[in-house]
Enzyme design. Structure first.
Site, short mmCIF file in Angstrom:
data_model
loop_
_atom_site.label_atom_id
_atom_site.label_comp_id
_atom_site.label_asym_id
_atom_site.label_seq_id
_atom_site.Cartn_x
_atom_site.Cartn_y
_atom_site.Cartn_z
N THR A 119 41.74 36.62 50.00
CA THR A 119 43.13 36.82 50.36
C THR A 119 43.00 37.59 51.66
O THR A 119 41.88 37.96 52.02
CB THR A 119 43.77 37.70 49.24
OG1 THR A 119 43.85 36.91 48.07
CG2 THR A 119 45.13 38.23 49.57
N ASP A 144 46.72 32.09 38.66
CA ASP A 144 47.18 33.46 38.40
C ASP A 144 48.12 33.54 37.19
O ASP A 144 48.44 34.64 36.74
CB ASP A 144 47.88 34.05 39.63
CG ASP A 144 46.88 34.55 40.67
OD1 ASP A 144 45.69 34.68 40.32
OD2 ASP A 144 47.28 34.80 41.81
O1 DON Z 1 47.91 36.98 44.00
C1 DON Z 1 46.87 37.42 43.53
O2 DON Z 1 46.79 38.48 42.96
C2 DON Z 1 45.59 36.63 43.73
N1 DON Z 1 45.88 35.25 43.84
C3 DON Z 1 44.90 37.17 44.92
C4 DON Z 1 43.58 36.53 45.13
C5 DON Z 1 42.68 37.38 45.91
O3 DON Z 1 42.99 38.45 46.32
C6 DON Z 1 41.34 36.87 46.14
N2 DON Z 1 40.62 37.79 47.01
N3 DON Z 1 39.74 38.42 46.98
#
Ligand code: DON
Length: 631
Positions: free
Chosen positions: A443, A485
């Site tokens: 992310t 998620d």
């Molecule tokens: O929205 C979320 O919490 C996850 N999809 C975020 C994914 C994420 O941070 C991956 N990174 N390291």
């Protein structure tokens, strides 16, 4: 050590205080070589001189025994040294006086600063950075994903722009189960079923329309991204690191392979150019025709076709109906500071405030930064917040989420009363369940402050690195696998080991629960700390630790962003600790009953601290190529 490879803005043998050429930005380089990691390692591992010299005063046989003991001790001491050393250098702080941008990729940072330089505000800059990252940081910067932008204007207005993906209308509760009713992670991570309706383009357009300065059109802010996509960028830093790992996922789809892989199937390598002509055309179309082009036109059809071919159920109507939303941010207080965060469908704000409320009841400062006693309390607070997350959190537009109760001081006081300062509480004593661990990837977060005092914290994602790995054919757009998620089945962990319940079950139009936590802390009513991070389930605890470091432990921003992190998410019942803690600290935590897994490094907390004297930016040294730039 190859520590200095692209970890921050400039990698010169640093003068402590200097300027980048005539009229360039002032920069302050961390005043602490040798690094605190090195210091901790030495303190933890060196036998004291007193012990050694005392051996020289005794008869020879004793001297021999002492010598042998010393050699063994010194040898053993080297083992924890390897374990304790952080695999990255401390962050360099960049200091400026008017404005600052900190992102995970240096070209995008520079584009944001240019916009500020030309009179744009923080929202204008954020929109330009986000479009640029979609080109230069395809691991997580995106058009085909979603996220949250927290905006705090100089006039005191604060808003959270929720551009999280939504589940297609054909989504069913059991969509990610196999025919035996068991959770099938391949469906939620590796197939088109994983793709939610992308929110990024709508979110950025909404932000600009509502809070931009009015000096820039959407097309002006997309223009630098178009140029980068068309001309190509050098493959280096994190892009080079991530591509070989992502190659097998990208290779599954010819439309992706033709962009990111060579004809022989190998990933583009350092020194190659990543040229994205389809993406350039897509960006041009959005620049010309606005969001409609993405959600209704030919681009929309191509997304629907590609997702369908990968086994998904996204429809034209889903795209057409997508709306980015403005939400009222959550507000908490911590030791006199005001903390502004994003609300559900992110769990970030709720649990950040919950953990801060719990910890406010302890005199952490006196315990010392990363002392076992302070870490124990932090871990216990994390465990309790994540146990609440698993039970209560979901898309508050569709399920009841007791937000006010969870962020109340009284709820925190109740939880605090259950913390034993001498013993770890077993996870299952808090709430029954089962789980397993698995940590995934990227992310991206960036922070911006402009000369007017407007601040933006933005975190957005495709979920995994490169998302599903699927480029919608002919568009250059990488699509997300965000629907992992959701809690596919109560108690079944997602890719980040997070468990959840009914509140976060898949459902049509629903937004899956996120951990993204863009955060702005105010001091005396003005933006003081702007932060956030990637890191999946670890995002919330990363942000927590940055805040504690600057408020409780009086660390400067570079120290706070660099310092080793711990993470406990209730289940699995283990504490993850980055390398960088002393062996002694780990042993003391184990003695309190914690199971500690040491290793790895996570997050990229690209942050800004605003003091009356200067603005400091710190790019997280864990991510190569992250950069702070100010003026
Ligand atoms: O929205 C979320 O919490 C996850 N999809 C975020 C994914 C994420 O941070 C991956 N990174 N390291």
């Amino acid at each position: 050590m190859s520590y200095l490879r692209g970890t921050s803005h400039k990698l010169l043998p640093p003068p402590l205080w200097g300027r980048d050429g005539e009229g360039g930005a002032w920069k302050f380089h961390s005043l602490e070589p040798p690094s605190r990691f090195a210091r901790e390692t030495r303190e933890a591992t060196s036998p004291t001189r007193g012990e050694v010299t005392s051996g020289t005063a005794v008869p020879n046989i004793n001297a021999l025994i002492c010598g042998i003991i010393f050699l063994i001790t010194a040898f053993l001491a080297l083992l924890p040294a390897a374990r304790a050393e952080a695999p990255f250098p401390p962050a360099q702080a960049i200091v400026a006086h008017h404005a600052m941008v900190v992102s995970q990729e240096k070209r995008a940072t520079h584009i944001g600063l240019e916009v500020l330089h030309r009179g744009g505000n923080a929202v204008d800059a954020a929109v330009a950075v986000a479009f640029a990252l979609a080109v230069t940081h395809p691991q997580a910067g995106n058009l085909g994903g979603g996220g949250f932008m927290l905006v705090r204007l100089a006039d005191g207005t604060a808003t959270a722009i929720d551009y999280r993906e939504t589940a297609p209308r054909a989504t069913t509760r059991d969509m990610f189960l196999d025919r035996n009713g068991e959770y099938d992670p391949k469906k939620s991570r590796d197939s088109g079923l994983a793709t939610g309706v992308p929110g990024t383009v709508a979110g950025l357009a909404l932000a600009l329309e509502q809070y931009g300065s009015g000096r820039f059109k959407l097309s002006d802010l997309i223009a630098p991204a178009i140029a980068l996509a068309r001309e190509g960028i050098l493959v280096e830093d994190e892009l080079a690191d991530s591509l070989p790992r992502a190659a097998p996922r990208l290779a599954r789809f010819p439309a992706s392979a033709k962009i990111f892989l060579k004809p022989d199937g190998a990933a583009l390598a350092p020194g190659d150019r990543l040229v994205q002509p389809d993406l350039a055309r897509t960006l041009e179309t959005i620049a010309r025709d606005g969001t409609r082009a993405f959600y209704q036109g030919e681009i929309a059809q191509k997304i629907v076709d590609s997702v369908g071919n990968a086994g998904g159920i996204l429809s034209r109507e889903d795209l057409q109906d997508y709306r980015a939303l403005e939400r009222v941010p959550l507000r908490g207080s911590y030791r006199g500071y005001e903390v502004i965060c994003v609300p559900p469908p992110s769990s970030g704000g709720v649990h950040l405030i919950e953990m801060l409320n719990i910890l406010e009841g302890y005199a952490l400062e006196g315990l010392g930064a990363r002392s076992p006693a302070a870490l124990h309390l932090m871990i216990e607070a994390m465990k309790r917040a994540y146990a609440d997350r698993a039970q209560f959190l979901g898309d508050a537009d569709q399920v009841g989420v007791p937000v006010e109760r969870l962020i109340s001081k009284s709820h925190a006081a109740g939880l605090r009363a259950t913390i034993d300062p001498e013993h770890a509480t077993p996870a299952l004593a808090l709430r029954p369940d089962t789980s397993r661990a698995h940590e995934g990837d990227h992310t991206t977060h960036f922070s911006v402050i402009d000369r007017f005092g407007n601040a933006v914290a933005n975190t957005y994602t495709l979920n995994f690195n490169y998302g599903l790995g699927l480029v919608a054919d002919g568009t250059g757009i990488l699509l997300n696998n965000e629907l992992d998620d959701f809690s596919a089945k109560p108690g079944a962990p997602n890719a980040f080991g997070l468990v959840g319940g009914e509140a976060n079950a898949p459902g049509p139009g629903k937004r899956p629960l996120s951990s993204m936590s863009p955060t702005i802390v105010l001091a005396d009513g003005k933006p003081w700390l702007i932060t956030g991070s990637p890191g999946g389930s670890r995002i919330i605890t990363i942000v927590l630790q940055v805040i504690l470091d600057v408020i409780d432990f009086h660390q400067n921003l570079a120290q706070a962003v660099s310092a080793p992190r711990v993470h406990d998410q209730w289940l699995p019942d283990v504490v993850a600790a980055e390398a960088g803690f002393s062996e002694d600290t780990i042993r003391q935590l184990e003695a309190l009953g914690h199971t500690i897994h040491v290793g790895g490094a996570w997050g990229s907390a690209n942050s800004i601290l605003v003091a009356p004297e200067a603005i400091t930016g710190a790019a997280d040294p864990r991510t190569r190529g992250a950069a702070a730039e100010g003026e």
